[in-house]
Design an enzyme around this catalytic site. Structure first.
Site, PDB file in Angstrom:
ATOM      1  CE  LYS A  88      -4.464   0.807   0.086  1.00 41.74           C
ATOM      2  NZ  LYS A  88      -5.549  -0.033  -0.457  1.00 41.74           N
TER       3      LYS A  88
HETATM    4  P1  NAD Z   1     -12.846   7.638  -2.759  1.00 37.27           P
HETATM    5  O1  NAD Z   1     -11.835   8.664  -2.415  1.00 37.27           O
HETATM    6  O2  NAD Z   1     -13.241   7.444  -4.163  1.00 37.27           O
HETATM    7  O3  NAD Z   1     -14.184   7.904  -1.911  1.00 37.27           O
HETATM    8  C1  NAD Z   1     -14.172   8.023  -0.524  1.00 37.27           C
HETATM    9  C2  NAD Z   1     -15.569   8.406  -0.083  1.00 37.27           C
HETATM   10  O4  NAD Z   1     -15.587   8.485   1.347  1.00 37.27           O
HETATM   11  C3  NAD Z   1     -16.003   9.771  -0.598  1.00 37.27           C
HETATM   12  O5  NAD Z   1     -17.388   9.752  -0.894  1.00 37.27           O
HETATM   13  C4  NAD Z   1     -15.724  10.674   0.596  1.00 37.27           C
HETATM   14  O6  NAD Z   1     -16.513  11.873   0.583  1.00 37.27           O
HETATM   15  C5  NAD Z   1     -16.131   9.743   1.718  1.00 37.27           C
HETATM   16  N1  NAD Z   1     -15.592  10.143   3.014  1.00 37.27           N
HETATM   17  C6  NAD Z   1     -14.365  10.650   3.289  1.00 37.27           C
HETATM   18  N2  NAD Z   1     -14.282  10.946   4.590  1.00 37.27           N
HETATM   19  C7  NAD Z   1     -15.472  10.604   5.143  1.00 37.27           C
HETATM   20  C8  NAD Z   1     -16.012  10.691   6.451  1.00 37.27           C
HETATM   21  N3  NAD Z   1     -15.295  11.191   7.468  1.00 37.27           N
HETATM   22  N4  NAD Z   1     -17.279  10.240   6.635  1.00 37.27           N
HETATM   23  C9  NAD Z   1     -17.997   9.742   5.618  1.00 37.27           C
HETATM   24  N5  NAD Z   1     -17.556   9.657   4.358  1.00 37.27           N
HETATM   25  C10 NAD Z   1     -16.304  10.092   4.143  1.00 37.27           C
HETATM   26  O7  NAD Z   1     -12.298   6.271  -2.127  1.00 37.27           O
HETATM   27  P2  NAD Z   1     -12.681   4.791  -2.549  1.00 37.27           P
HETATM   28  O8  NAD Z   1     -11.710   4.350  -3.554  1.00 37.27           O
HETATM   29  O9  NAD Z   1     -14.129   4.698  -2.777  1.00 37.27           O
HETATM   30  O10 NAD Z   1     -12.295   4.011  -1.197  1.00 37.27           O
HETATM   31  C11 NAD Z   1     -13.195   3.909  -0.110  1.00 37.27           C
HETATM   32  C12 NAD Z   1     -12.772   2.745   0.768  1.00 37.27           C
HETATM   33  O11 NAD Z   1     -12.767   1.547  -0.010  1.00 37.27           O
HETATM   34  C13 NAD Z   1     -11.393   2.849   1.380  1.00 37.27           C
HETATM   35  O12 NAD Z   1     -11.394   2.204   2.628  1.00 37.27           O
HETATM   36  C14 NAD Z   1     -10.526   2.048   0.411  1.00 37.27           C
HETATM   37  O13 NAD Z   1      -9.341   1.569   1.004  1.00 37.27           O
HETATM   38  C15 NAD Z   1     -11.486   0.934   0.083  1.00 37.27           C
HETATM   39  N6  NAD Z   1     -11.186   0.221  -1.166  1.00 37.27           N
HETATM   40  C16 NAD Z   1     -11.107   0.882  -2.353  1.00 37.27           C
HETATM   41  C17 NAD Z   1     -10.864   0.162  -3.516  1.00 37.27           C
HETATM   42  C18 NAD Z   1     -10.835   0.812  -4.878  1.00 37.27           C
HETATM   43  O14 NAD Z   1     -10.748   0.069  -5.877  1.00 37.27           O
HETATM   44  N7  NAD Z   1     -10.931   2.119  -5.007  1.00 37.27           N
HETATM   45  C19 NAD Z   1     -10.642  -1.219  -3.449  1.00 37.27           C
HETATM   46  C20 NAD Z   1     -10.744  -1.866  -2.217  1.00 37.27           C
HETATM   47  C21 NAD Z   1     -11.021  -1.128  -1.090  1.00 37.27           C
END
Ligand code: NAD
Length: 425
Positions: free
Chosen positions: A112
């Site tokens: 990561k």
């Molecule tokens: P992103 O940046 O696209 O979206 C994050 C979302 O969370 C946004 O809507 C943001 O406004 C919201 N957010 C941020 N702070 C917040 C808070 N305090 N309260 C509520 N909402 C809040 O990120 P993502 O890629 O969607 O990732 C989200 C989660 O999924 C993370 O834990 C990431 O590690 C995990 N994840 C992502 C992927 C991927 O392919 N992008 C894969 C596996 C896991």
């Protein structure tokens, strides 16, 4: 932009990852040295680097890249841009990547990366300069056959394009396989952008059907986070006929007990540079803490860590939690929810769709042979359901909760490969 705090206490994600590991590894009869080896990150890089801002000032940023384990293959893991990134968070996320890749049987280890910055307040030009400089700083660790980054919170396909270009400029030829999650016109895969959210819903749908629920319209779903994972989870759940009653982002929650018109919410968010929901009118405004405690059947935390803790686990009314985010539930909350009979599909299974299609993208890139989206969706489903079946089998065998079963499955594979390879020299 009004940013709302959630119910989260600050709990160190790395300590959580280690607690989960300790719980699971106790079911395996492994030599102490192997247990200790799999507990540690293999290597960690911290970098401090200058970036010129649009106003001419130079600001120093700090970033990390951690390889947790590479026994099964090249390490794989996203890059996160957020103000609260720290080394322990990156270590935890890298460790979870090791277990996630092993669980879905990909020939990858776990890694990561992260940079302490606030992408919401930076211009695209600043983000490009930050990304190119960070990519240059971590070049000693990344490699299409050694460590392949992907998007995570705060980063996206454009970020991956800048990393791919920076790496390619450094080595002198184009290397699409250096990253996954890149735009399709430079070698990205069909179906990658939506893969994580789609996988969340594949797992949710599977759990509900196995539990005898065959009428999606009668299932109320609340989703925290409306970024890459949350918004595509909402879209796919809506497509399958589920009643998505609430979504949220950093600006708060948006709730309609009769069900949200998800295409309308997506159109609204698309008008904002960061896809924010602030100002969305066709729903009641609630807080993120209220969303977690909503009267619903399924709760999908798809934002960040430590959202369901000992403080609010008793308030959760959903009977099924599907973890789109990494580390949204603490071990204390796990115990409370398990005792209350709430089923959890853990992060390393529920959100493994992203890395699975990243693997497909990497394979397609190396072979220079590309699949259509139907093939990607079909293979994604196949991989996730196979992992799901195995987790349920291990859960029954050991009489444990689903997270521990998923971790046992993964740790068994990585430890088995470690023992087969032997300890060098
Ligand atoms: P992103 O940046 O696209 O979206 C994050 C979302 O969370 C946004 O809507 C943001 O406004 C919201 N957010 C941020 N702070 C917040 C808070 N305090 N309260 C509520 N909402 C809040 O990120 P993502 O890629 O969607 O990732 C989200 C989660 O999924 C993370 O834990 C990431 O590690 C995990 N994840 C992502 C992927 C991927 O392919 N992008 C894969 C596996 C896991």
């Amino acid at each position: 932009m009004a940013v709302q705090a959630t119910a989260a206490e600050h709990i160190n994600p790395y300590e959580i990852a280690l607690q989960q590991y300790d719980r699971a590894v106790a079911y395996l009869d492994l030599p102490k040295g192997i247990i200790n080896f799999l507990r540690c990150p293999k290597r960690e890089l911290s970098v401090n680097f200058p970036v010129r801002l649009d106003n001419g000032d130079v600001e120093v940023f700090t970033g990390y890249r951690v390889h947790h384990n590479t026994v099964l293959g090249p390490s794989k893991g996203g890059i996160r841009y957020a103000p609260n990134v720290d080394l322990d968070e990156v270590r935890a996320l890298a460790m979870w990547m090791t277990w996630k890749c092993a669980l879905v049987n990909l020939p990858f280890g776990g890694a990561k990366g992260g940079v302490i910055c606030d992408p919401y307040t930076m211009s695209d030009d600043e983000l490009e300069r930050l990304t190119r400089r960070y990519a240059t700083e971590i070049i000693p660790l990344i490699n299409p056959h050694g460590d392949i980054p992907a998007p995570d919170m705060g980063t996206n396909a454009q970020t991956m394009a800048w990393i791919m270009d920076t790496y390619s400029m450094n080595v002198g030829y184009s290397v699409p396989a250096i990253v996954t999650g890149k735009p399709i016109n430079i070698g990205g895969s069909q179906g990658r952008t939506e893969a994580t959210g789609r996988g969340v819903v594949i797992c949710m749908d599977e759990a509900l059907r196995r539990d005898g629920h065959n009428r999606p319209s009668e299932i109320a779903v609340a989703i925290q986070g409306f970024g890459n994972v949350g918004s595509y989870a909402a879209r796919h759940a809506y497509e399958l006929g589920y009643n998505v009653i609430a979504v949220s982002d950093v600006t708060g929650g948006y709730y309609n007990p009769k069900g949200l018109d998800i295409p309308d919410v997506l159109d609204f968010a698309a008008q904002n540079r960061h896809n924010l929901l602030e100002g969305y009118q066709n729903a009641d405004k609630i807080t993120n803490a209220e969303l977690l405690a909503l009267d619903c059947d399924v709760l999908a935390p798809c934002a960040l860590e430590n959202q369901i803790t000992a403080v609010n686990a008793y308030d959760v009314k959903a009977r099924l939690i599907v973890e789109g985010a990494n580390g949204p539930t603490t071990p204390d909350a796990d115990d409370i929810l398990f005792a209350r009979g709430v089923e959890i599909i853990p992060d390393i299974l529920a959100n493994a769709g992203g890395v699975t299609v990243s693997y497909f993208e990497w394979v397609q890139g190396l072979q220079a042979f590309f699949w259509d989206v139907e093939e990607v969706h079909r293979q994604l489903r196949r991989v996730l359901i196979k992992a799901y079946d195995e987790v349920i089998r291990i859960r029954q065998q050991h009489g444990v909760d689903t997270r521990t079963a998923a971790q046992i499955t993964a740790i068994k594979r990585v430890s088995g490969a470690t023992l087969t390879r032997g300890i060098f020299p």
